[in-house]
Scaffold this motif. Structure first.
Motif, PDB file in Angstrom:
ATOM      1  N   ARG A  79      11.381 -17.864  28.804  1.00 23.87           N
ATOM      2  CA  ARG A  79      10.689 -16.637  29.163  1.00 23.87           C
ATOM      3  C   ARG A  79      11.576 -15.445  28.832  1.00 23.87           C
ATOM      4  O   ARG A  79      12.807 -15.588  28.765  1.00 23.87           O
ATOM      5  CB  ARG A  79      10.328 -16.638  30.649  1.00 23.87           C
ATOM      6  CG  ARG A  79      11.546 -16.638  31.565  1.00 23.87           C
ATOM      7  CD  ARG A  79      11.184 -16.293  32.994  1.00 23.87           C
ATOM      8  NE  ARG A  79      12.355 -16.342  33.870  1.00 23.87           N
ATOM      9  CZ  ARG A  79      13.200 -15.342  34.042  1.00 23.87           C
ATOM     10  NH1 ARG A  79      13.028 -14.207  33.392  1.00 23.87           N
ATOM     11  NH2 ARG A  79      14.246 -15.462  34.840  1.00 23.87           N
ATOM     12  N   ALA A 248      10.534 -20.629  32.754  1.00 23.00           N
ATOM     13  CA  ALA A 248       9.499 -20.650  33.789  1.00 23.00           C
ATOM     14  C   ALA A 248       8.378 -21.562  33.328  1.00 23.00           C
ATOM     15  O   ALA A 248       8.256 -21.856  32.144  1.00 23.00           O
ATOM     16  CB  ALA A 248       8.977 -19.242  34.048  1.00 23.00           C
ATOM     17  N   GLY A 256       4.663 -13.717  41.660  1.00 23.10           N
ATOM     18  CA  GLY A 256       5.541 -12.665  41.159  1.00 23.10           C
ATOM     19  C   GLY A 256       5.775 -11.584  42.178  1.00 23.10           C
ATOM     20  O   GLY A 256       5.587 -11.796  43.378  1.00 23.10           O
ATOM     21  N   GLN A 276       6.213 -13.766  37.503  1.00 26.29           N
ATOM     22  CA  GLN A 276       7.474 -14.502  37.367  1.00 26.29           C
ATOM     23  C   GLN A 276       7.280 -16.002  37.118  1.00 26.29           C
ATOM     24  O   GLN A 276       8.087 -16.636  36.474  1.00 26.29           O
ATOM     25  CB  GLN A 276       8.343 -14.284  38.608  1.00 26.29           C
ATOM     26  CG  GLN A 276       8.833 -12.836  38.703  1.00 26.29           C
ATOM     27  CD  GLN A 276       9.554 -12.561  40.003  1.00 26.29           C
ATOM     28  OE1 GLN A 276       8.938 -12.402  41.039  1.00 26.29           O
ATOM     29  NE2 GLN A 276      10.867 -12.519  39.947  1.00 26.29           N
ATOM     30  N   HIS A 277       6.207 -16.530  37.681  1.00 28.60           N
ATOM     31  CA  HIS A 277       5.883 -17.948  37.459  1.00 28.60           C
ATOM     32  C   HIS A 277       4.407 -18.043  37.117  1.00 28.60           C
ATOM     33  O   HIS A 277       3.610 -17.248  37.593  1.00 28.60           O
ATOM     34  CB  HIS A 277       6.131 -18.786  38.716  1.00 28.60           C
ATOM     35  CG  HIS A 277       7.503 -18.634  39.277  1.00 28.60           C
ATOM     36  ND1 HIS A 277       8.568 -19.376  38.844  1.00 28.60           N
ATOM     37  CD2 HIS A 277       7.988 -17.808  40.231  1.00 28.60           C
ATOM     38  CE1 HIS A 277       9.659 -19.021  39.517  1.00 28.60           C
ATOM     39  NE2 HIS A 277       9.331 -18.072  40.361  1.00 28.60           N
ATOM     40  N   PRO A 311       4.811 -15.579  32.362  1.00 35.75           N
ATOM     41  CA  PRO A 311       6.080 -15.211  32.986  1.00 35.75           C
ATOM     42  C   PRO A 311       6.797 -14.045  32.303  1.00 35.75           C
ATOM     43  O   PRO A 311       6.809 -13.954  31.078  1.00 35.75           O
ATOM     44  CB  PRO A 311       6.903 -16.497  32.856  1.00 35.75           C
ATOM     45  CG  PRO A 311       5.887 -17.581  32.837  1.00 35.75           C
ATOM     46  CD  PRO A 311       4.707 -17.023  32.101  1.00 35.75           C
ATOM     47  N   SER A 312       7.369 -13.163  33.122  1.00 38.91           N
ATOM     48  CA  SER A 312       8.115 -11.968  32.698  1.00 38.91           C
ATOM     49  C   SER A 312       7.225 -10.853  32.149  1.00 38.91           C
ATOM     50  O   SER A 312       7.743  -9.883  31.610  1.00 38.91           O
ATOM     51  CB  SER A 312       9.220 -12.288  31.675  1.00 38.91           C
ATOM     52  OG  SER A 312      10.202 -13.108  32.246  1.00 38.91           O
TER      53      SER A 312
END
Ligand code: GDP
Ligand code: MG
Length: 370
Positions: A79, A248, A256, A276-277, A311-312
């Motif tokens: 990620r 991730a 997140g 985030q996930h 993710p991200s």
């Protein structure tokens, strides 16, 4: 196993209570049969009998921290790194963020209107980097205070004509406390009185020793104003990210953190979040802090409406019943009914803790007038 009495523990260990009491005594603890033992003492006694205490985590879905996620290694994918820019006032944080953003308009996306959503992504050598858009320490510290860790790498901006200043030192200690690697961007290198070596020298005192001086810190000289050295900085970021092996699982329900949120006159509550996930999708039943709803629309940093975000990825979402707070966690649940139920419990918990905080304040006020 939060606590047990001596009698209960004896029963579990199939021993006589008197034996446990004796054991405790030999360990310097005076106890009676009905006495409550704390976790440490229970573990101590158990270890005397070679019994292992299993930690039982009680899952409470209204408390996101108890919802554990175990990903299999094969489900994890690379990620993009999430980067924060910190440094002393006037050392060039805003200029650098602007320079990075405009240097790197992704091919094919040129013309896309950039939109302020609290973070943005750039692409270099086919890889993405996410930048938190709020320069300074506010975002970093509020989020950390609320237990949210979203930064993978910190860029410490130090003006080459000014050197290490109080907020530079503060930034270093924040990054170190959070265990986030630092890349030093020595800015304003275009200035006549710029002195790269002086900056390197000053920062050795704070444990940031340049690689070329035998240390481990990357120093990247640049001019944010003249837009020189920006690509090099981005490449250094990719290098550090590679070492970190940031991964991730994109194939699960999203989770997140809120970067910022507000009430928009037309759109209602909007939350700018970092996934985030997992992958967030339109229509997902979601709980964000103490707010809940269904993701009605998602807009990315280029102002484009998108249908899903992995993710991200920073995005702006609408569809919530209320405005969450920066640093709040979000989670997607299996259906809207569940999201609503969990959101309502969280909202009432929040009201309760706010009520308590208010009571404390007014008591303090009261005492001040006595
Ligand atoms: P911040 O407070 O850290 O966000 O700093 P700013 O980005 O607002 O910059 C402060 C001042 O420094 C502004 O007047 C910028 O134009 C100037 N500045 C920023 N980067 C450079 C640079 O690379 N070279 C020069 N000469 N000036 C710069
Ligand atoms: Mg600024």
């Amino acid at each position: 196993t939060e606590s047990l009495t001596v009698g209960e523990l004896a029963k579990k260990l199939r021993k006589e209570p008197a034996e446990i009491i004796k054991k405790l005594f030999s360990l310097g603890i005076m106890a009676t049969i009905n006495q409550d033992l704390d976790k440490d003492t229970i573990e101590l006694i158990c270890s005397e009998y070679n019994v292992e205490v299993e930690e039982k985590i009680v899952i409470d879905e209204t408390n996101f921290e108890t919802i554990e996620e175990v990903d299999q290694p094969q489900d994890l994918q690379e990620r993009p790194p999430v980067v924060t820019i910190m440094g002393h006032v006037d050392h060039g944080k805003t200029t650098l963020l602007d320079a990075i953003r405009s240097t790197n308009v992704v091919a094919g996306e040129a013309g896309g209107i950039t939109q302020h959503i609290g973070a943005y992504q750039v692409e270099i050598k086919g890889k993405k980097i996410t930048f938190l858009d709020t320069p300074g320490h506010a975002a970093f510290t509020t989020m950390r205070a609320r237990g949210a860790q979203i930064t993978d790498i910190t860029i410490l901006v130090v003006a080459a004509d000014d050197g290490v200043m109080p907020q530079t030192v503060e930034a270093i200690s924040h990054a170190k406390a959070a265990n986030v690697p630092i890349i030093v961007a020595v800015n304003k290198i275009d200035k006549e009185n710029a002195n790269l070596d002086r900056i390197k020298q000053e920062l050795t005192e704070y444990g940031l020793v340049a690689e070329e001086w035998g240390g481990e810190t990357i120093f990247c000289p640049l001019s944010a104003k003249q837009r020189k050295g920006i690509e090099e900085l981005l490449e250094y970021i990719l290098l550090v990210a590679e070492v970190q092996e940031l991964k991730a699982n994109p194939n699960k329900r999203a989770r997140g953190t809120v970067i910022e949120a507000e009430l928009d006159k037309g759109k209602g509550p909007v939350a700018r979040v970092l996934v985030q996930h997992g992958t967030l999708k339109i229509g997902d039943p979601i709980v964000v802090g103490a707010a809940f709803g269904r993701v009605r629309a998602m807009v990315n940093d280029k102002g484009r409406r998108i249908k899903e975000a992995g993710p991200s990825t920073p995005i702006e979402i609408t569809g919530l019943n209320d405005v969450p707070q920066a640093g709040d966690q979000f989670m997607v649940f299996e259906d809207e009914k569940k999201a609503r139920a969990i959101g309502e419990v969280r909202a009432s918990k929040l009201r309760e803790s706010e009520r308590r905080a208010n009571t404390r304040v007014s008591l303090d006020d009261l005492f001040q007038h006595i």
